[in-house]
Write an enzyme that holds these catalytic residues in place. Structure first.
Site, PDB file in Angstrom:
ATOM      1  N   ARG A   1       1.014  -1.179  -0.148  1.00 16.04           N
ATOM      2  CA  ARG A   1       0.055   0.078  -0.131  1.00 16.04           C
ATOM      3  C   ARG A   1       0.691   1.357  -0.191  1.00 16.04           C
ATOM      4  O   ARG A   1       0.446   2.267   0.423  1.00 16.04           O
ATOM      5  CB  ARG A   1      -0.944   0.049   0.955  1.00 16.04           C
ATOM      6  CG  ARG A   1      -2.024  -1.043   1.039  1.00 16.04           C
ATOM      7  CD  ARG A   1      -3.165  -0.511   0.227  1.00 16.04           C
ATOM      8  NE  ARG A   1      -4.082  -1.533   0.085  1.00 16.04           N
ATOM      9  CZ  ARG A   1      -5.170  -1.549   0.914  1.00 16.04           C
ATOM     10  NH1 ARG A   1      -5.411  -0.617   1.741  1.00 16.04           N
ATOM     11  NH2 ARG A   1      -5.991  -2.524   1.036  1.00 16.04           N
TER      12      ARG A   1
ATOM     13  N   ARG B   1      -3.336   6.840   0.898  1.00 13.14           N
ATOM     14  CA  ARG B   1      -4.131   7.910   1.366  1.00 13.14           C
ATOM     15  C   ARG B   1      -2.934   8.639   2.230  1.00 13.14           C
ATOM     16  O   ARG B   1      -3.337   9.767   2.802  1.00 13.14           O
ATOM     17  CB  ARG B   1      -5.367   7.346   2.341  1.00 13.14           C
ATOM     18  CG  ARG B   1      -6.573   7.347   1.389  1.00 13.14           C
ATOM     19  CD  ARG B   1      -7.599   6.666   2.150  1.00 13.14           C
ATOM     20  NE  ARG B   1      -7.262   5.218   2.444  1.00 13.14           N
ATOM     21  CZ  ARG B   1      -7.827   4.156   2.995  1.00 13.14           C
ATOM     22  NH1 ARG B   1      -8.944   4.618   3.493  1.00 13.14           N
ATOM     23  NH2 ARG B   1      -7.337   3.070   3.356  1.00 13.14           N
TER      24      ARG B   1
ATOM     25  N   ARG C   1      -7.152  11.064  -6.375  1.00  9.88           N
ATOM     26  CA  ARG C   1      -8.226  10.268  -5.928  1.00  9.88           C
ATOM     27  C   ARG C   1      -9.452  11.190  -5.610  1.00  9.88           C
ATOM     28  O   ARG C   1     -10.534  10.701  -6.168  1.00  9.88           O
ATOM     29  CB  ARG C   1      -7.844   9.768  -4.389  1.00  9.88           C
ATOM     30  CG  ARG C   1      -8.994   9.077  -3.669  1.00  9.88           C
ATOM     31  CD  ARG C   1      -9.332   7.517  -4.104  1.00  9.88           C
ATOM     32  NE  ARG C   1     -10.218   6.790  -3.400  1.00  9.88           N
ATOM     33  CZ  ARG C   1     -11.587   7.016  -3.456  1.00  9.88           C
ATOM     34  NH1 ARG C   1     -12.206   7.766  -4.150  1.00  9.88           N
ATOM     35  NH2 ARG C   1     -12.483   6.305  -2.792  1.00  9.88           N
TER      36      ARG C   1
ATOM     37  N   ASP D   1      -6.530  -3.197  -7.171  1.00 17.07           N
ATOM     38  CA  ASP D   1      -7.183  -3.746  -6.123  1.00 17.07           C
ATOM     39  C   ASP D   1      -7.356  -5.290  -6.547  1.00 17.07           C
ATOM     40  O   ASP D   1      -7.944  -5.504  -7.350  1.00 17.07           O
ATOM     41  CB  ASP D   1      -8.598  -3.140  -5.474  1.00 17.07           C
ATOM     42  CG  ASP D   1      -8.724  -3.466  -4.293  1.00 17.07           C
ATOM     43  OD1 ASP D   1      -8.219  -2.811  -3.298  1.00 17.07           O
ATOM     44  OD2 ASP D   1      -9.503  -4.422  -4.083  1.00 17.07           O
TER      45      ASP D   1
ATOM     46  N   TYR E   1     -14.478 -11.969   0.562  1.00 22.90           N
ATOM     47  CA  TYR E   1     -15.087 -10.810   0.337  1.00 22.90           C
ATOM     48  C   TYR E   1     -16.543 -10.694  -0.381  1.00 22.90           C
ATOM     49  O   TYR E   1     -17.465 -10.148  -0.198  1.00 22.90           O
ATOM     50  CB  TYR E   1     -14.288  -9.530  -0.301  1.00 22.90           C
ATOM     51  CG  TYR E   1     -13.371  -9.017   0.662  1.00 22.90           C
ATOM     52  CD1 TYR E   1     -13.623  -7.874   1.388  1.00 22.90           C
ATOM     53  CD2 TYR E   1     -12.133  -9.648   0.465  1.00 22.90           C
ATOM     54  CE1 TYR E   1     -12.623  -7.404   2.400  1.00 22.90           C
ATOM     55  CE2 TYR E   1     -11.254  -9.212   1.343  1.00 22.90           C
ATOM     56  CZ  TYR E   1     -11.274  -8.112   2.432  1.00 22.90           C
ATOM     57  OH  TYR E   1     -10.384  -7.763   3.291  1.00 22.90           O
TER      58      TYR E   1
HETATM   59  O1  CP3 Z   1       0.009  -1.808  -2.439  1.00 22.23           O
HETATM   60  C1  CP3 Z   1      -0.348  -0.775  -3.194  1.00 22.23           C
HETATM   61  O2  CP3 Z   1       0.080   0.192  -3.223  1.00 22.23           O
HETATM   62  C2  CP3 Z   1      -1.075  -1.546  -4.537  1.00 22.23           C
HETATM   63  C3  CP3 Z   1      -2.554  -1.166  -4.374  1.00 22.23           C
HETATM   64  C4  CP3 Z   1      -3.390  -1.955  -3.649  1.00 22.23           C
HETATM   65  C5  CP3 Z   1      -4.526  -1.667  -3.109  1.00 22.23           C
HETATM   66  N1  CP3 Z   1      -5.163  -2.779  -2.663  1.00 22.23           N
HETATM   67  C6  CP3 Z   1      -4.956  -0.190  -3.223  1.00 22.23           C
HETATM   68  C7  CP3 Z   1      -6.105   0.156  -2.366  1.00 22.23           C
HETATM   69  C8  CP3 Z   1      -3.188  -3.379  -3.125  1.00 22.23           C
HETATM   70  C9  CP3 Z   1      -1.903  -4.335  -3.637  1.00 22.23           C
HETATM   71  C10 CP3 Z   1      -4.530  -3.791  -2.647  1.00 22.23           C
HETATM   72  C11 CP3 Z   1      -4.669  -5.103  -2.219  1.00 22.23           C
HETATM   73  C12 CP3 Z   1      -6.063  -5.325  -1.417  1.00 22.23           C
HETATM   74  N2  CP3 Z   1      -7.129  -5.021  -1.652  1.00 22.23           N
HETATM   75  C13 CP3 Z   1      -5.935  -6.553  -0.630  1.00 22.23           C
HETATM   76  C14 CP3 Z   1      -4.742  -7.454  -0.006  1.00 22.23           C
HETATM   77  C15 CP3 Z   1      -3.696  -6.681   0.864  1.00 22.23           C
HETATM   78  C16 CP3 Z   1      -4.535  -6.044   2.184  1.00 22.23           C
HETATM   79  O3  CP3 Z   1      -4.339  -5.091   2.086  1.00 22.23           O
HETATM   80  O4  CP3 Z   1      -4.822  -6.992   2.864  1.00 22.23           O
HETATM   81  C17 CP3 Z   1      -7.170  -6.658   0.224  1.00 22.23           C
HETATM   82  C18 CP3 Z   1      -7.658  -7.335   1.266  1.00 22.23           C
HETATM   83  C19 CP3 Z   1      -8.059  -5.469  -0.762  1.00 22.23           C
HETATM   84  C20 CP3 Z   1      -9.711  -5.083  -0.326  1.00 22.23           C
HETATM   85  C21 CP3 Z   1      -9.712  -3.442  -0.045  1.00 22.23           C
HETATM   86  N3  CP3 Z   1      -9.349  -2.735  -1.059  1.00 22.23           N
HETATM   87  C22 CP3 Z   1      -9.868  -3.224   1.357  1.00 22.23           C
HETATM   88  C23 CP3 Z   1     -10.258  -4.221   2.457  1.00 22.23           C
HETATM   89  C24 CP3 Z   1      -9.922  -1.859   1.138  1.00 22.23           C
HETATM   90  C25 CP3 Z   1     -10.444  -0.962   2.146  1.00 22.23           C
HETATM   91  C26 CP3 Z   1      -9.527  -0.815   3.304  1.00 22.23           C
HETATM   92  C27 CP3 Z   1      -8.831   0.544   3.116  1.00 22.23           C
HETATM   93  O5  CP3 Z   1      -7.646   0.770   3.366  1.00 22.23           O
HETATM   94  O6  CP3 Z   1      -9.540   1.493   2.729  1.00 22.23           O
HETATM   95  C28 CP3 Z   1      -9.682  -1.541  -0.097  1.00 22.23           C
HETATM   96  C29 CP3 Z   1      -9.547   0.068  -0.685  1.00 22.23           C
HETATM   97  C30 CP3 Z   1      -8.198   0.211  -1.425  1.00 22.23           C
HETATM   98  N4  CP3 Z   1      -7.334  -0.385  -2.046  1.00 22.23           N
HETATM   99  C31 CP3 Z   1      -7.516   1.604  -0.910  1.00 22.23           C
HETATM  100  C32 CP3 Z   1      -6.109   1.718  -1.839  1.00 22.23           C
HETATM  101  C33 CP3 Z   1      -5.177   2.580  -1.769  1.00 22.23           C
HETATM  102  C34 CP3 Z   1      -8.075   2.599  -0.214  1.00 22.23           C
HETATM  103  C35 CP3 Z   1      -9.135   3.001  -1.228  1.00 22.23           C
HETATM  104  C36 CP3 Z   1      -9.377   4.708  -1.169  1.00 22.23           C
HETATM  105  O7  CP3 Z   1      -8.338   5.522  -1.544  1.00 22.23           O
HETATM  106  O8  CP3 Z   1     -10.218   5.497  -0.904  1.00 22.23           O
END
Ligand code: CP3
Length: 342
Positions: A25, A29, A38, A75, A151
């Site tokens: 990540r 944010r 974003r 994602d 999910y």
């Molecule tokens: O790592 C990176 O920078 C690459 C991008 C990336 C995202 N999600 C962007 C994201 C990667 C590799 C993921 C993987 C992901 N997504 C996983 C596996 C890794 C982990 O973190 O456990 C999972 C379970 C998800 C599902 C997911 N997407 C969740 C549970 C959430 C909400 C939690 C949160 O942090 O808000 C997301 C949203 C998400 N995916 C965001 C980002 C940058 C935040 C969204 C936003 O900007 O509003």
């Protein structure tokens, strides 16, 4: 060697004097430049599926910090989206999907993705690839079928993903059908990311740790092993990193059965066990506690030093044990990189 990529050296067996580093990540944010784009993009999926924006967000942390790898901005839930499921990301709430929470609903799941959905992702990979410095690796990724399924069943994240665990116990055949579909789609998705220019791919199994050993073998290890086999059938030297978060001692079973080049460890990993049983066979990645990064100060320095001391003599890719927290101060990331690189 101007073209060598330290991360690929580690993945192919060569420990580095200074471990290469990237953060899960790392685009997100905690970065003001991410928040700005974003806001402009509107929806999270529009950000993921607009190649220009996805490429830009992928590159932001590389420009700011000089990480050794860029990870494609996308994602894991784009896979259910491509299978026709409704996927939305509400600000501050996490993902929402239409739940597939009984056998009848599971039977309605499409068996094939809409391939057009992934086209902008591959275009983003090509754009990032052409913009990256030669020493920086580009990582693609997907979710492991088990984690994506959790999910899809619950329609959201839950504290212990009980809905998917229950459905897998009650309706194993219907559940297995969904897992098989996810294996197929995810394999094709990773193959195309690699063909578009990804140097390696990571398979995120964030919810591996909620499963008892027999279920871990069936729903996490076996499908991931199938994906690795399908990808290598097309791309024999594909570099693959596995992340069965929370696997603990079962990490040994995981690497015995899934031929990954590296495993990513969460921060609860036990150093002696990891060195003897895991790092002696594959490269390891991790495992700074994201809360230590948030805390900063001497606690952060000590946590970084511990990882270098525990794993730095072997094949190590420095990373977090899970994703960076949105509240993380940017100077704590800089402090960590200075500490690792000297
Ligand atoms: O790592 C990176 O920078 C690459 C991008 C990336 C995202 N999600 C962007 C994201 C990667 C590799 C993921 C993987 C992901 N997504 C996983 C596996 C890794 C982990 O973190 O456990 C999972 C379970 C998800 C599902 C997911 N997407 C969740 C549970 C959430 C909400 C939690 C949160 O942090 O808000 C997301 C949203 C998400 N995916 C965001 C980002 C940058 C935040 C969204 C936003 O900007 O509003």
């Amino acid at each position: 060697m101007p073209n060598s990529k330290p991360i690929l050296e580690v993945l192919t067996g060569q420990a580095q004097a200074v471990p290469p580093v990237w953060f899960m990540r790392q685009a997100g944010r905690y970065l003001p430049e991410y928040r700005a784009l974003r806001a402009k993009a509107g929806s999270f999926l529009d950000l993921c599926f607009t190649p220009e924006w996805a490429a830009e967000v992928t590159l932001q942390p590389i420009r700011r910090f000089g990480f050794d790898a860029a990870i494609l901005f996308s994602d894991i839930l784009v896979v259910p989206h491509a299978l026709g499921r409704t996927v939305t990301f509400e600000a501050g709430e996490g993902p929402r999907l239409d739940p597939l929470d009984d056998a009848a609903k599971l039977q309605t799941l499409a068996t094939q993705e809409d391939g057009k959905v992934f086209a902008p992702v591959y275009e983003a990979v090509r754009r990032v690839k052409s913009a990256l410095p030669p020493s920086v690796a580009l990582l693609g990724f997907c979710g492991a079928p088990w984690t994506v399924a959790t999910y899809m069943v619950a329609g959201r994240g839950t504290p212990d993903q009980a809905p998917a665990r229950m459905l897998a116990y009650r309706e194993p055949d219907a559940f297995a059908r969904m897992i098989d579909i996810l294996v197929e789609v995810s394999s094709r998705y990773l193959i195309e990311q690699l063909r578009a220019g990804a140097d390696a791919v990571q398979i995120f199994d964030t919810w591996a740790g909620v499963l008892p050993p027999a279920e871990f073998a069936r729903w996490s290890i076996a499908p991931t092993r199938q994906i690795v086999a399908s990808v290598r059938a097309e791309i024999p030297d594909a570099k693959i990193i596995g992340f069965p978060r929370g696997a603990g001692a079962a990490l040994a079973t995981y690497i015995d059965q899934v031929p990954v080049n590296a495993v990513s460890m969460d921060w609860t990993a036990e150093p002696g066990f990891i060195r003897e049983r895991i790092q002696s066979k594959v490269a390891v990645q991790g495992n700074l506690d994201p809360l230590a990064l948030l805390a900063g100060g001497t606690a952060l320095d000590h946590a970084v030093d511990d990882i270098i001391e525990n794993y730095g003599n072997g094949r190590l890719i420095f990373n977090l044990g899970h994703g960076i927290l949105p509240e993380t101060p940017i100077d704590h990331v800089e402090q960590t990189l200075r500490r690792i690189r000297g």
